[in-house]
Scaffold this motif. Structure first.
Motif, PDB file in Angstrom:
ATOM      1  N   GLY A 237      33.446 -16.611  -7.946  1.00 39.46           N
ATOM      2  CA  GLY A 237      32.354 -17.544  -8.206  1.00 39.46           C
ATOM      3  C   GLY A 237      30.999 -16.927  -7.950  1.00 39.46           C
ATOM      4  O   GLY A 237      30.038 -17.172  -8.685  1.00 39.46           O
ATOM      5  N   ALA A 238      30.905 -16.085  -6.908  1.00 44.36           N
ATOM      6  CA  ALA A 238      29.651 -15.412  -6.602  1.00 44.36           C
ATOM      7  C   ALA A 238      29.254 -14.459  -7.724  1.00 44.36           C
ATOM      8  O   ALA A 238      28.075 -14.356  -8.090  1.00 44.36           O
ATOM      9  N   ALA A 239      30.224 -13.753  -8.281  1.00 41.08           N
ATOM     10  CA  ALA A 239      29.936 -12.831  -9.385  1.00 41.08           C
ATOM     11  C   ALA A 239      29.454 -13.587 -10.619  1.00 41.08           C
ATOM     12  O   ALA A 239      28.528 -13.142 -11.318  1.00 41.08           O
ATOM     13  N   ALA A 240      30.064 -14.735 -10.889  1.00 39.71           N
ATOM     14  CA  ALA A 240      29.620 -15.553 -12.020  1.00 39.71           C
ATOM     15  C   ALA A 240      28.198 -16.064 -11.794  1.00 39.71           C
ATOM     16  O   ALA A 240      27.368 -16.084 -12.718  1.00 39.71           O
ATOM     17  N   THR A 241      27.901 -16.462 -10.566  1.00 41.55           N
ATOM     18  CA  THR A 241      26.542 -16.884 -10.228  1.00 41.55           C
ATOM     19  C   THR A 241      25.551 -15.756 -10.442  1.00 41.55           C
ATOM     20  O   THR A 241      24.456 -15.968 -10.996  1.00 41.55           O
ATOM     21  N   PHE A 242      25.895 -14.546 -10.016  1.00 47.12           N
ATOM     22  CA  PHE A 242      25.020 -13.380 -10.198  1.00 47.12           C
ATOM     23  C   PHE A 242      24.666 -13.227 -11.667  1.00 47.12           C
ATOM     24  O   PHE A 242      23.495 -13.043 -12.034  1.00 47.12           O
ATOM     25  N   ARG A 243      25.655 -13.337 -12.549  1.00 49.85           N
ATOM     26  CA  ARG A 243      25.386 -13.165 -13.978  1.00 49.85           C
ATOM     27  C   ARG A 243      24.475 -14.272 -14.500  1.00 49.85           C
ATOM     28  O   ARG A 243      23.578 -14.016 -15.324  1.00 49.85           O
ATOM     29  N   ARG A 244      24.667 -15.499 -14.016  1.00 52.79           N
ATOM     30  CA  ARG A 244      23.799 -16.598 -14.462  1.00 52.79           C
ATOM     31  C   ARG A 244      22.366 -16.410 -13.984  1.00 52.79           C
ATOM     32  O   ARG A 244      21.406 -16.688 -14.722  1.00 52.79           O
ATOM     33  N   LEU A 245      22.191 -15.915 -12.770  1.00 47.23           N
ATOM     34  CA  LEU A 245      20.838 -15.681 -12.270  1.00 47.23           C
ATOM     35  C   LEU A 245      20.163 -14.541 -13.032  1.00 47.23           C
ATOM     36  O   LEU A 245      18.978 -14.606 -13.346  1.00 47.23           O
ATOM     37  N   ALA A 246      20.916 -13.498 -13.324  1.00 45.35           N
ATOM     38  CA  ALA A 246      20.357 -12.372 -14.080  1.00 45.35           C
ATOM     39  C   ALA A 246      19.892 -12.819 -15.459  1.00 45.35           C
ATOM     40  O   ALA A 246      18.887 -12.319 -15.990  1.00 45.35           O
ATOM     41  N   ALA A 247      20.615 -13.770 -16.051  1.00 42.12           N
ATOM     42  CA  ALA A 247      20.265 -14.246 -17.393  1.00 42.12           C
ATOM     43  C   ALA A 247      18.926 -14.969 -17.427  1.00 42.12           C
ATOM     44  O   ALA A 247      18.351 -15.158 -18.507  1.00 42.12           O
ATOM     45  N   LEU A 248      18.394 -15.362 -16.275  1.00 44.55           N
ATOM     46  CA  LEU A 248      17.074 -15.980 -16.219  1.00 44.55           C
ATOM     47  C   LEU A 248      15.952 -14.973 -16.470  1.00 44.55           C
ATOM     48  O   LEU A 248      14.794 -15.364 -16.661  1.00 44.55           O
ATOM     49  N   ALA A 249      16.275 -13.684 -16.431  1.00 46.13           N
ATOM     50  CA  ALA A 249      15.320 -12.599 -16.723  1.00 46.13           C
ATOM     51  C   ALA A 249      14.029 -12.718 -15.919  1.00 46.13           C
ATOM     52  O   ALA A 249      12.927 -12.737 -16.478  1.00 46.13           O
ATOM     53  N   PRO A 250      14.125 -12.800 -14.601  1.00 50.34           N
ATOM     54  CA  PRO A 250      12.914 -12.946 -13.778  1.00 50.34           C
ATOM     55  C   PRO A 250      12.089 -11.667 -13.740  1.00 50.34           C
ATOM     56  O   PRO A 250      12.615 -10.564 -13.899  1.00 50.34           O
ATOM     57  N   ARG A 251      10.795 -11.837 -13.499  1.00 54.17           N
ATOM     58  CA  ARG A 251       9.912 -10.674 -13.330  1.00 54.17           C
ATOM     59  C   ARG A 251       9.812 -10.250 -11.867  1.00 54.17           C
ATOM     60  O   ARG A 251       9.508  -9.097 -11.569  1.00 54.17           O
ATOM     61  N   THR A 252      10.046 -11.188 -10.962  1.00 57.39           N
ATOM     62  CA  THR A 252      10.019 -10.928  -9.518  1.00 57.39           C
ATOM     63  C   THR A 252      11.238 -11.604  -8.915  1.00 57.39           C
ATOM     64  O   THR A 252      11.499 -12.775  -9.200  1.00 57.39           O
ATOM     65  N   VAL A 253      11.979 -10.862  -8.093  1.00 56.67           N
ATOM     66  CA  VAL A 253      13.178 -11.419  -7.470  1.00 56.67           C
ATOM     67  C   VAL A 253      13.069 -11.253  -5.961  1.00 56.67           C
ATOM     68  O   VAL A 253      12.813 -10.152  -5.460  1.00 56.67           O
ATOM     69  N   CYS A 254      13.286 -12.358  -5.244  1.00 56.14           N
ATOM     70  CA  CYS A 254      13.222 -12.371  -3.787  1.00 56.14           C
ATOM     71  C   CYS A 254      14.601 -12.693  -3.237  1.00 56.14           C
ATOM     72  O   CYS A 254      15.171 -13.745  -3.561  1.00 56.14           O
ATOM     73  N   PHE A 255      15.127 -11.792  -2.422  1.00 57.25           N
ATOM     74  CA  PHE A 255      16.481 -11.886  -1.912  1.00 57.25           C
ATOM     75  C   PHE A 255      16.494 -12.396  -0.473  1.00 57.25           C
ATOM     76  O   PHE A 255      15.499 -12.309   0.244  1.00 57.25           O
ATOM     77  N   GLY A 256      17.656 -12.851  -0.034  1.00 60.69           N
ATOM     78  CA  GLY A 256      17.819 -13.213   1.362  1.00 60.69           C
ATOM     79  C   GLY A 256      17.885 -12.006   2.277  1.00 60.69           C
ATOM     80  O   GLY A 256      17.576 -12.095   3.463  1.00 60.69           O
ATOM     81  N   HIS A 257      18.286 -10.867   1.715  1.00 59.05           N
ATOM     82  CA  HIS A 257      18.366  -9.618   2.464  1.00 59.05           C
ATOM     83  C   HIS A 257      17.962  -8.481   1.526  1.00 59.05           C
ATOM     84  O   HIS A 257      18.536  -8.344   0.453  1.00 59.05           O
ATOM     85  N   GLY A 258      16.981  -7.707   1.940  1.00 57.00           N
ATOM     86  CA  GLY A 258      16.547  -6.568   1.143  1.00 57.00           C
ATOM     87  C   GLY A 258      15.187  -6.776   0.506  1.00 57.00           C
ATOM     88  O   GLY A 258      14.678  -7.899   0.422  1.00 57.00           O
ATOM     89  N   ASP A 259      14.600  -5.679   0.053  1.00 54.98           N
ATOM     90  CA  ASP A 259      13.245  -5.715  -0.495  1.00 54.98           C
ATOM     91  C   ASP A 259      13.193  -6.457  -1.826  1.00 54.98           C
ATOM     92  O   ASP A 259      14.079  -6.302  -2.679  1.00 54.98           O
ATOM     93  N   PRO A 260      12.155  -7.254  -2.041  1.00 48.71           N
ATOM     94  CA  PRO A 260      11.996  -7.927  -3.334  1.00 48.71           C
ATOM     95  C   PRO A 260      11.838  -6.918  -4.469  1.00 48.71           C
ATOM     96  O   PRO A 260      11.382  -5.787  -4.270  1.00 48.71           O
ATOM     97  N   LEU A 261      12.212  -7.366  -5.652  1.00 47.94           N
ATOM     98  CA  LEU A 261      12.006  -6.586  -6.876  1.00 47.94           C
ATOM     99  C   LEU A 261      10.757  -7.095  -7.570  1.00 47.94           C
ATOM    100  O   LEU A 261      10.658  -8.291  -7.866  1.00 47.94           O
ATOM    101  N   THR A 262       9.818  -6.198  -7.830  1.00 45.34           N
ATOM    102  CA  THR A 262       8.593  -6.588  -8.530  1.00 45.34           C
ATOM    103  C   THR A 262       8.354  -5.753  -9.790  1.00 45.34           C
ATOM    104  O   THR A 262       7.401  -6.021 -10.520  1.00 45.34           O
ATOM    105  N   GLU A 263       9.197  -4.776 -10.036  1.00 40.60           N
ATOM    106  CA  GLU A 263       9.087  -3.954 -11.249  1.00 40.60           C
ATOM    107  C   GLU A 263      10.462  -3.847 -11.895  1.00 40.60           C
ATOM    108  O   GLU A 263      11.462  -3.611 -11.214  1.00 40.60           O
ATOM    109  N   ASN A 264      10.495  -4.017 -13.220  1.00 37.32           N
ATOM    110  CA  ASN A 264      11.745  -3.896 -13.982  1.00 37.32           C
ATOM    111  C   ASN A 264      12.859  -4.777 -13.397  1.00 37.32           C
ATOM    112  O   ASN A 264      14.032  -4.411 -13.394  1.00 37.32           O
ATOM    113  N   ALA A 265      12.452  -5.950 -12.886  1.00 38.93           N
ATOM    114  CA  ALA A 265      13.407  -6.798 -12.183  1.00 38.93           C
ATOM    115  C   ALA A 265      14.509  -7.310 -13.097  1.00 38.93           C
ATOM    116  O   ALA A 265      15.683  -7.324 -12.719  1.00 38.93           O
TER     117      ALA A 265
END
Length: 228
Positions: free
Chosen positions: A189-217
């Motif tokens: 279920g987590a893997a399916a969620t990951f794919r659904r979130l990726a499909a949103l094509a965000p420009r900036t991604v903020c995670f619960g753990h780890g550095d945010p993505l602000t380029e080529n997110a």
């Protein structure tokens, strides 16, 4: 605690374990997660460093019911009259009515899990509003709640389409690389969620753990979600 600017109106609070975020709409403030039970004073000091009054905290959105994400939520909410928001499936955990479900750990996750348990237990915390997914919260030009099950049954992400920002909670992590989050109760279920979130094509991604993505997110999320 470290204070990190992600965007001019978005900052990250990095704790010993985990992190939380502050979104600013003028003097109206939104917290996405709230760190552990000892985090309130550091969050308040950081907000003052940025200029706003912490009394502007209007809402605290809890991405899921793990102790490093909501420990300081009620202390801050009681002090400033903020609304606490969580998914209906994780709300009983946040309120202390049910224990957090045990994750399905892989062997390499075991030492990380033991380290995570060094975070103090979070106190029972009220939930003022339960969401299920699809709601639009009044910050960031409209923040859509995305049900993101897998890490926990009631995990949520927040998508701010007007700004291209995505908060993933622990559904996705960024530890040396973008990856599926750890400690999942339902790995498929987590893997399916990951794919659904990726499909949103965000420009900036903020995670619960780890550095945010602000380029080529968007490309990084898509590649990681599909095993690239």
């Amino acid at each position: 605690m470290d204070l990190v600017e992600v965007l001019p109106r978005l900052h990250m609070f990095r704790f010993r374990i985990g992190q939380a975020y502050l979104w600013r709409d003028g003097t109206d403030l939104t917290l996405v997660d709230a760190g552990d039970i000892d985090a309130a004073a550091a969050i308040e000091d950081a907000i003052r460093t940025l200029g706003p009054d912490p009394a502007g905290i209007r809402r605290i959105v809890i991405t899921h019911g793990h102790r490093d994400h909501f420990g300081a939520a009620q202390e801050l909410a009681d002090r400033y009259g903020a609304e606490i928001i969580a998914h209906a499936l994780d709300a009983p955990v946040v309120r202390g009515e049910h224990p957090a479900p045990e994750p399905d750990l892989l062997d390499w996750e075991l030492p990380l899990w033991e380290h995570g348990l060094t975070v103090p237990e979070a106190p029972p915390t009220r939930v003022d509003r339960e969401v299920t997914g699809g709601e639009v919260l009044p910050f960031g030009g409209g923040a859509r709640v995305v049900h993101a099950p897998g890490h926990t049954a009631g995990s949520i992400a927040l998508h701010l389409p007007r700004h291209g920002v995505l908060f993933t909670g622990d559904a996705v992590a960024s530890v040396e690389r973008v990856m599926l989050g750890v400690f999942n109760v339902d790995r498929a279920g987590a893997a399916a969620t990951f794919r659904r979130l990726a499909a949103l094509a965000p420009r900036t991604v903020c995670f619960g753990h780890g550095d945010p993505l602000t380029e080529n997110a968007a490309a990084a999320m898509e590649a990681a979600a599909n095993g690239g």
